[in-house]
Design a protein around this motif. Sequence first.
Motif, mmCIF file in Angstrom:
data_model
loop_
_atom_site.group_PDB
_atom_site.id
_atom_site.type_symbol
_atom_site.label_atom_id
_atom_site.label_comp_id
_atom_site.label_asym_id
_atom_site.label_seq_id
_atom_site.Cartn_x
_atom_site.Cartn_y
_atom_site.Cartn_z
ATOM 1 N N LEU A 1 0.600 -1.179 0.003
ATOM 2 C CA LEU A 1 -0.119 -0.023 0.035
ATOM 3 C C LEU A 1 0.748 1.450 0.250
ATOM 4 O O LEU A 1 0.417 2.281 -0.580
ATOM 5 N N ARG B 1 -0.300 5.144 0.166
ATOM 6 C CA ARG B 1 -1.533 4.839 0.966
ATOM 7 C C ARG B 1 -0.927 5.064 2.342
ATOM 8 O O ARG B 1 0.356 4.750 2.694
ATOM 9 N N THR C 1 -8.224 -2.144 5.489
ATOM 10 C CA THR C 1 -7.180 -1.219 6.072
ATOM 11 C C THR C 1 -7.722 -0.576 7.334
ATOM 12 O O THR C 1 -8.828 -0.492 7.593
ATOM 13 N N TYR D 1 -10.349 0.760 4.257
ATOM 14 C CA TYR D 1 -10.853 0.395 2.843
ATOM 15 C C TYR D 1 -10.721 -0.978 2.673
ATOM 16 O O TYR D 1 -9.712 -1.568 3.159
ATOM 17 N N ASP E 1 -7.276 3.308 -7.879
ATOM 18 C CA ASP E 1 -7.898 2.043 -6.871
ATOM 19 C C ASP E 1 -8.152 0.917 -7.922
ATOM 20 O O ASP E 1 -7.648 -0.239 -7.419
ATOM 21 N N GLN F 1 -4.740 -0.906 -7.924
ATOM 22 C CA GLN F 1 -4.478 -1.627 -6.592
ATOM 23 C C GLN F 1 -5.179 -2.770 -6.609
ATOM 24 O O GLN F 1 -4.628 -3.826 -6.077
#
Length: 695
Positions: free
Chosen positions: A175, A180, A326, A330, A341, A344
Amino acid sequence: MSRLDEIFASNVFNDSVMQQRLPKDTYRRLKKTIDEGKQLDLQIANVVAHAMKEWAIDKGVTHYTHWFQPLTGITAEKHDAFITPTGNGQMIQSFSGTELVRGEPDASSFPSGGLRSTFEARGYTAWDPTSYAFIKDGVLCIPTAFCSYGGEALDQKTPLLRSMEALSTQAVRVLKLFGRDATRVLPTVGPEQEYFLIDRALYEQRKDLIFTGRTLFGAKPPKGQELDDHYFGTIRPRVQDFMRELNEELWKLGIYAKTEHNECAPGQHEMAPVFTVSNISCDHNQLTMEYMKRVAERHGLVCLLAEKPFAGVNGSGKHNNWSMVTNTGYNLLNPGNSPYDSAQFLLFLVAVIRAVDCYQDLLRISVSSAGNDHRLGANEAPPAIISIFLGDELTEILSSLETGEAYKGHGVQELAVGVHVLPHFPRDNTDRNRTSPFAFTGNKFEFRSLGSSASISECNVMINTAVAESLRLYADELEKAEDFQTSLHDLIVREIKAHKRIIFNGNGYAGSWVEEARSRGLLNLSSTPDALPHLLDEKNLELFRQHGIFTETEVRSRYEIALETYNKAILIEAETMLAMAKREILPAVLHFTGEVARTAAAVKQYSPALNTIPEEKLLLSLTEHTQALSDAIEHLENILQDQGKSDDFLTRARYLHDVILPAMNRIRQISDELETMVDKKDWPFPTYAELLFTV
Ligand code: ADP
Ligand code: MG
């Protein structure tokens, strides 16, 4: 019934109770410990223990216990009263921080697979502060992990916590590459629990149900599940009462019992909770199973959690819905709606695909047991071959990425990772492939091979660790990349190519899939003795070592325990079967045969001109079957003598699977035929029709 919002979590020492009852500073420090997964300081523990005790005493509690999950599959507890003598014949009620964080049960009788010889029998339990303490039957329960003095895991929970940590570490690395700021990633699980309810009075008449949890005999009733009239059918009042009380008990424990319905088979039901973090979900599922049994008893019922209690109708499983979230809230398997997004999401998606492909064996092992062997591959549960269902749309996206061709769906012209928004995947309920063991269902994966009685821990250890390994490799590679976008794209394409063999959207029940899977090089480990030896494969030992999940000694101990458990289960079944066949079925058949013979003789005596052909035909068939049954019993007795000869658990498991089980099937087959011939009054125990249709 009380109001849901009043009773919910009323027996849990949860965050809001802590906030109310702990000094601000202690609360803050405890919370930090929990959020960061750190060790608890003894000073804080003392304050927390005191507050916990006061809270519990207010609710009429007198005892506490370290509640843990040894490798028996169920939970263990030993109660201690809050009593400390004061020397003048009086006592005070006390509970210290040390008592909260650490316990030392004399645990010599729990399976350890040779890790802990009995002369040094003491293991210890350690509080898992991420799982809240709760009150069960007037006892304060502290959820704990259970280890040997050498630190080896002796339970289900320790490896689960370790695998969560491993997954978090690697996911956070990945991440970070996407910029992130999540500092922790938690796997989430929602286990759908299937079960049967039968009448207690009938249950008590069947030794097979009492000793083995499943029926070893029973002819198919005139009606089974062929009309599909039970699935989602109206819930009968007695069952509804059971469900109401079960819900109430679970809600008090803070368990999100949400959905209840009738399942496919007559007498079969399901409860699905709302998902939560996986170690808590695991605790909650253990409590759910315990309460299902207990509450059933209060209603004159028995809850059967065995994977295949009845032949000929569906068995029970536990769908393990899995994703990762997370600490910023998320869901990493949410396809998202920005290009970034989407990229990912695709990376996490291929991480799961790689994990399932490379560790098919571990997933299969994590759901293996004597009971579940009857289900997997029996056209009612996923096959023993592990594969992934992605649905047509996602599969097309992956293949257009792979080939570099334009993706035509949903107005997206061209697809390069990180450049375009992925089309929105609606949760498609029409396209639910029920035959797939590992299915993507919109924003999570659903692992459907798990048996109904199993702890969800082991399969989640495998999923978490295997995915952590994919993420570790990806992070290693991408952290070095000069051009992140290009490297990311190349990596995803390469991974799709390398692991797409595991993706199968077709019918997993079809015979052709077995062939197809073989040609793809997928494993087909059809039984527990076939699957378990792979636990010791070097690649698997390396995986566990790499992520600190199990040492080789721990893996070997688990391997032995699993084999021993399998062997014991089948031996108990064989012995139970013999007892029932010899002492219940044969005598009943002989008695009825005598009746028929006496009837025939009486008719002939009355008038030799009368016809006794029906009696004679029946007698012929009865005596032939009796002979066959008696031979089959003798055969099973003989071969059971031989099974003791090998000390090797695997050799015994193979023998039980290859030789004993077929002999048991033979006894069952003859006996089930006899059941259809013998007078109902003479049959020694309740039949399937009674068991399945009387609740
Ligand atoms: P069904 O499979 O019977 O249609 P659902 O798909 O609605 O039922 O939900 C099945 C289970 O999946 C529920 O326990 C639900 O809470 C759980 N679930 C939903 N989202 C997630 C997630 N992100 N992670 C884990 N489990 C989830
Ligand atoms: Mg489901």
